[in-house]
Design a protein around this motif. Structure first.
Motif, PDB file in Angstrom:
ATOM      1  N   GLY A  76       0.952  -1.126   0.282  1.00 15.94           N
ATOM      2  CA  GLY A  76      -0.014   0.146  -0.029  1.00 15.94           C
ATOM      3  C   GLY A  76       0.817   1.297   0.004  1.00 15.94           C
ATOM      4  O   GLY A  76       1.850   1.148  -0.467  1.00 15.94           O
ATOM      5  N   LEU A  77       0.521   2.345   0.515  1.00 18.18           N
ATOM      6  CA  LEU A  77       1.230   3.607   0.545  1.00 18.18           C
ATOM      7  C   LEU A  77       2.517   3.491   1.322  1.00 18.18           C
ATOM      8  O   LEU A  77       3.445   4.156   0.767  1.00 18.18           O
ATOM      9  N   ILE A  78       2.500   2.643   2.414  1.00 18.04           N
ATOM     10  CA  ILE A  78       3.849   2.493   3.149  1.00 18.04           C
ATOM     11  C   ILE A  78       5.020   1.905   2.120  1.00 18.04           C
ATOM     12  O   ILE A  78       5.893   2.565   1.970  1.00 18.04           O
ATOM     13  N   GLY A  79       4.832   0.715   1.468  1.00 15.16           N
ATOM     14  CA  GLY A  79       5.433   0.472   0.442  1.00 15.16           C
ATOM     15  C   GLY A  79       5.880   1.236  -0.672  1.00 15.16           C
ATOM     16  O   GLY A  79       6.910   1.368  -1.319  1.00 15.16           O
ATOM     17  N   LEU A  80       4.739   1.912  -1.300  1.00 16.99           N
ATOM     18  CA  LEU A  80       5.019   2.666  -2.478  1.00 16.99           C
ATOM     19  C   LEU A  80       5.784   3.874  -2.067  1.00 16.99           C
ATOM     20  O   LEU A  80       6.602   4.535  -2.928  1.00 16.99           O
ATOM     21  N   LYS A  81       5.894   4.369  -0.742  1.00 18.54           N
ATOM     22  CA  LYS A  81       6.465   5.529  -0.282  1.00 18.54           C
ATOM     23  C   LYS A  81       8.237   4.965  -0.141  1.00 18.54           C
ATOM     24  O   LYS A  81       9.093   5.680  -0.567  1.00 18.54           O
TER      25      LYS A  81
END
Length: 310
Positions: free
Chosen positions: A189-194
């Motif tokens: 999710g956004l954690i991995g995408l960041k």
């Protein structure tokens, strides 16, 4: 979050108003909770296998297939309302209110191990088996795979010259991202995408089910988390961006079952289903349920019949 894992009903809960890993994209990895957000009470009856599902259409469909195949072989199986996010249905499995639930391999692995680095199917399965609670096992993986994705409209892809998630990250300040609420806090999710792409959207729209694809289509979002088997990708001409850094790994469909209900006969029946599930036929059935509005149990029974699983 498919399954963020997602990822997740609300496709049906919010459209059927609930599906992966689908329609309108919850996330195989996750899956927000359609109408049910608490752990079901009670214990599955002795001699009965209660098949649970996350609150997105594809999970419900696969649960119906498992139940239909078990019943066709004289093993009593039941289904109920979709349960909700992964945190909720895994707790239901641990507490015994359900016995079996469709899962997605990589999404489940990263739920238990946020630092997992395995991406190939065999490696993911081996690592997953090491992380499961002692009272649970996974059966054979299907060839069918439904992964999370970052998806955009063709217009946005052409405008910004997008092919990969890294390309989209260059436009972070212009991106509103649509996804199930839990996508904000997932490694898939956004954690991995960041971490891997430095993709930090300017804003986030927490949506469920078909509302996600609709937000993308209507320009209320420039990017979205949509399952790779979601019919909207083909129907609306969306573009799924390449993920060379593997935020989203091999999300093959796997049955997660309580050891206490995993008799040799039950395993044989479910593994036979797994051997027939492909990405192509799963996507076709997703379309039947989500686009053609056919009843999931009817589609499931037809699949069982057509594939000699009865």
């Amino acid at each position: 979050m498919k399954r963020t894992l997602s990822a997740t009903a609300l496709g049906i809960a919010a459209t059927l108003a609930l599906a992966a890993c689908g329609g309108g994209s919850s996330n195989p990895l996750s899956s927000g909770s359609g109408s049910a957000s608490s752990v079901p009470s009670g214990t599955a009856k002795a001699g009965t296998i209660h098949v649970g599902a996350a609150n997105f259409p594809e999970s419900e469909l696969i649960a119906q297939i498992y139940a239909a195949a078990l019943n066709a072989k004289g093993l009593k199986a039941t289904t109920g309302d979709p349960i909700g996010a992964r945190e909720v249905y895994l707790k239901a499995l641990q507490q015994g209110s359900i016995d079996l639930v469709p899962e997605y391999a990589y999404s489940l692995l990263t739920f238990y191990n946020t630092s997992a680095t395995q991406t190939a199917t065999s490696e993911v399965l081996a690592a997953l088996k090491m992380k499961l609670p002692s009272g649970e096992i996974v059966l054979n993986p299907a060839a069918a795979e439904d992964s999370n994705s970052v998806t955009v409209t063709k217009e946005t892809a052409d405008k910004w010259g997008l092919k990969t998630i890294a390309d989209l990250a260059k436009h972070s300040s212009e991106v509103t991202f649509a996804a199930p609420p839990e996508f904000q806090k997932r490694e898939q999710g956004l954690i991995g995408l960041k971490k891997k792409y430095n993709l930090v959207p300017k804003s986030f729209r927490g949506l469920q089910g078909t509302a996600i694809a609709q937000a993308l289509k209507n320009g209320q979002a420039q990017a979205a988390n949509i399952f790779t088997t979601d019919p909207s990708i083909k129907a609306d001409g969306f573009v799924t961006l390449q993920d060379p850094k593997h935020v989203f790994g091999s999300d093959n469909v796997v049955p997660l079952i309580s050891k206490s209900k995993a008799s040799a006969q039950v395993q044989s029946v479910i593994n036979a289903v797994q051997a027939k599930l492909t990405t192509a036929n799963l996507a076709a059935m997703d379309k039947e349920v989500q686009v053609d509005h056919k009843d999931a149990s009817t589609v499931a029974k037809q699949f069982v019949s057509d594939n000699g699983l009865g």
